[in-house]
Write an enzyme that holds these catalytic residues in place. Structure first.
Site, PDB file in Angstrom:
ATOM      1  N   GLY A  72      40.948  37.018  44.484  1.00 41.86           N
ATOM      2  CA  GLY A  72      41.736  38.318  44.718  1.00 41.86           C
ATOM      3  C   GLY A  72      41.477  38.280  42.839  1.00 41.86           C
ATOM      4  O   GLY A  72      40.743  39.214  41.870  1.00 41.86           O
ATOM      5  N   ASN A 152      48.639  46.167  50.082  1.00 43.41           N
ATOM      6  CA  ASN A 152      49.295  45.528  50.556  1.00 43.41           C
ATOM      7  C   ASN A 152      50.936  45.428  50.830  1.00 43.41           C
ATOM      8  O   ASN A 152      51.201  44.385  51.846  1.00 43.41           O
ATOM      9  CB  ASN A 152      49.329  44.558  49.354  1.00 43.41           C
ATOM     10  CG  ASN A 152      49.846  44.339  48.057  1.00 43.41           C
ATOM     11  OD1 ASN A 152      48.902  45.319  47.421  1.00 43.41           O
ATOM     12  ND2 ASN A 152      50.813  44.014  47.919  1.00 43.41           N
ATOM     13  N   GLN A 180      43.236  43.471  50.630  1.00 41.94           N
ATOM     14  CA  GLN A 180      43.907  43.586  52.234  1.00 41.94           C
ATOM     15  C   GLN A 180      43.373  44.403  53.155  1.00 41.94           C
ATOM     16  O   GLN A 180      44.028  44.582  54.053  1.00 41.94           O
ATOM     17  CB  GLN A 180      44.893  43.996  52.177  1.00 41.94           C
ATOM     18  CG  GLN A 180      46.123  43.099  50.653  1.00 41.94           C
ATOM     19  CD  GLN A 180      46.786  41.944  51.765  1.00 41.94           C
ATOM     20  OE1 GLN A 180      46.591  42.093  52.446  1.00 41.94           O
ATOM     21  NE2 GLN A 180      47.429  41.034  51.173  1.00 41.94           N
ATOM     22  N   SER A 200      38.941  37.863  49.045  1.00 39.08           N
ATOM     23  CA  SER A 200      39.758  37.045  48.755  1.00 39.08           C
ATOM     24  C   SER A 200      40.190  36.023  50.445  1.00 39.08           C
ATOM     25  O   SER A 200      40.398  36.559  51.249  1.00 39.08           O
ATOM     26  CB  SER A 200      41.423  37.288  48.269  1.00 39.08           C
ATOM     27  OG  SER A 200      42.521  35.814  48.763  1.00 39.08           O
ATOM     28  N   THR A 238      31.204  24.585  38.983  1.00 42.51           N
ATOM     29  CA  THR A 238      30.655  23.813  40.154  1.00 42.51           C
ATOM     30  C   THR A 238      31.275  24.651  40.982  1.00 42.51           C
ATOM     31  O   THR A 238      32.688  24.893  41.449  1.00 42.51           O
ATOM     32  CB  THR A 238      30.510  22.555  39.785  1.00 42.51           C
ATOM     33  OG1 THR A 238      29.875  22.471  38.307  1.00 42.51           O
ATOM     34  CG2 THR A 238      30.092  21.850  41.175  1.00 42.51           C
ATOM     35  N   CYS A 328      53.767  38.506  44.923  1.00 43.77           N
ATOM     36  CA  CYS A 328      54.295  37.899  43.103  1.00 43.77           C
ATOM     37  C   CYS A 328      55.694  38.703  42.715  1.00 43.77           C
ATOM     38  O   CYS A 328      56.264  38.668  42.096  1.00 43.77           O
ATOM     39  CB  CYS A 328      53.520  39.124  42.378  1.00 43.77           C
ATOM     40  SG  CYS A 328      51.430  38.443  43.609  1.00 43.77           S
TER      41      CYS A 328
END
Ligand SMILES: Cc1ncc(COP(=O)(O)O)c(C=O)c1O
Length: 380
Positions: A72, A152, A180, A200, A238, A328
């Site tokens: 995300g 969120n 979310q 995400s 990659t 966070c």
């Protein structure tokens, strides 16, 4: 040993056993580099193409519109910074909201430091933006609108379709952070008229450090990560084929039918939790919209008179994992910017609230036992 009950699924979700199986099997069988035209590379490419198709279908997009990212945060940074830099010849004004995740707010702050101007739409006590505020903020030099699908911390759902309609004949590019929302909302990018959409994998029982950015055909925003030609030159690096195969498995497990069934069950849990707390005479209020207006998996509660840190520690000791805010900001003593935007900085509410978030792996007993533990803590 005490078995902890996990009620912090907005922070991250446990991987589904089927996802773990898919990742393990792909790791064992398919180590090739999807960009190399040899036997092993072709095997990896096949898995990558198939995953891209499944994921594109989940939001009614074309496979070529899906760019795999590291999650995300990268999707948001790419959508916001690259769009603003590419479109600055058309203006330097951006509209967002005051309750976005830091993965949106920090790139916006960075752009402000470069001379862009950002209007942060306020929210009401339900965590909702006002469409008139949005209309009044829209200017001829607005180049980007970034509004999250689902908040969120409090689970409020934004009126993306209406914003998309208002932007139909406007130059602004429309981005949504759907991190979310992807797990619970039915998403059709054409119906919403979004140009960019971030997700995400770890929020839907998939692996961490993986997500995708939907980029509408023809948009051509510059890459954020430059290097090799992977992801049709839009994201170098990659591809992690086992993780991407696992992500596709998580998306399959969370198809439209499963979403409906999970939403129904989690809404019942939410209603049960609230009614049981009320029955126990716990003094609380919901932070956020009425439960019928919010996503079923997120519930933010003001437990009056008890500091968030105490609630968190005591619940943890009793075997229940919840959050004091977003992942966070948890761990820092800063009160949540979302609750401050909703209620101001002067109310004890912002220091006495917790977020409880469910997942399909939770059981009814988890909720009943949680209520019992919380009631005990409040009474003591
Ligand atoms: C709304 C929202 N946006 C972005 C992110 C960041 O996503 P990721 O952890 O995949 O970088 C999160 C994670 O908590 C989120 O909740």
């Amino acid at each position: 040993m005490l078995k902890h009950v996990y009620l912090d699924n907005a922070a991250t979700t446990p991987m589904a056993p089927e996802v773990i199986d898919t990742i393990t099997k792909t790791m064992q069988d398919t180590f090739g580099n999807a960009s190399t035209p040899n036997y092993f590379g072709r095997q990896a490419r096949g898995i990558l193409d198939q995953a891209r198709l499944i994921i594109a279908q989940s939001i009614k997009a074309q496979p070529s519109e899906i760019i795999f990212t590291s999650g995300g945060s990268e999707g948001d940074n790419n959508a916001i910074i690259s769009t603003a830099l590419a479109q600055q010849h058309l203006g330097k004004h951006i509209i967002s909201t005051s309750i976005e995740h830091e993965a949106v707010l920090k790139p916006l702050k960075y752009l402000e430091s470069l001379g862009f101007e950002v209007t942060y739409l306020p929210v009401d006590k339900q965590g909702q933006i006002n469409l008139d505020d949005f209309k009044n903020s829209l200017r001829s030099d607005t180049i980007l609108v970034s509004v999250m699908m689902v908040n969120n911390e409090v689970g409020a759902i934004n009126p993306l379709k209406k914003i998309g309609q208002l932007l139909q004949h406007h130059q602004a590019i429309f981005h949504t952070d759907a991190v979310q929302g992807y797990g619970s909302q039915s998403i059709d990018v054409n119906d919403l008229q979004v140009d960019l959409l971030t997700t995400s994998a770890h929020k839907i029982n998939g692996p961490k450090m993986l997500g995708f950015l939907y980029e509408r055909q023809g948009l051509k925003i510059p890459p954020l990560i430059r290097g090799g030609d992977q992801e049709t030159k839009r994201r170098a690096g990659t591809e992690n084929i086992p993780a991407i195969a696992g992500f596709a498995e998580a998306v399959k497990l969370n198809d439209a039918k499963s979403k409906l069934a999970n939403n129904k069950r989690l809404l019942q849990y939410k209603q049960l939790l609230i009614s049981q707390l009320a029955q126990q005479n716990v003094d609380f209020e919901i932070n956020g919209p009425d439960i019928s207006q919010a996503v079923p998996n997120i519930l933010n509660l003001w437990i009056k008179g008890i500091p968030t840190s105490i609630l968190q520690i005591k619940l943890d000791l009793a075997g229940f994992v919840i959050s004091g805010g977003s992942a966070c900001t948890a761990g820092s003593l800063e009160p949540s910017h979302v609750l401050q935007a909703m209620f101001g900085a002067q109310t004890p509410r912002i220091n006495e609230s917790i977020r409880i978030s469910f997942n399909k792996f939770n059981q009814k007993d988890d909720i009943l036992n949680f209520v019992q533990a919380l009631t005990q803590i409040v009474r003591n």
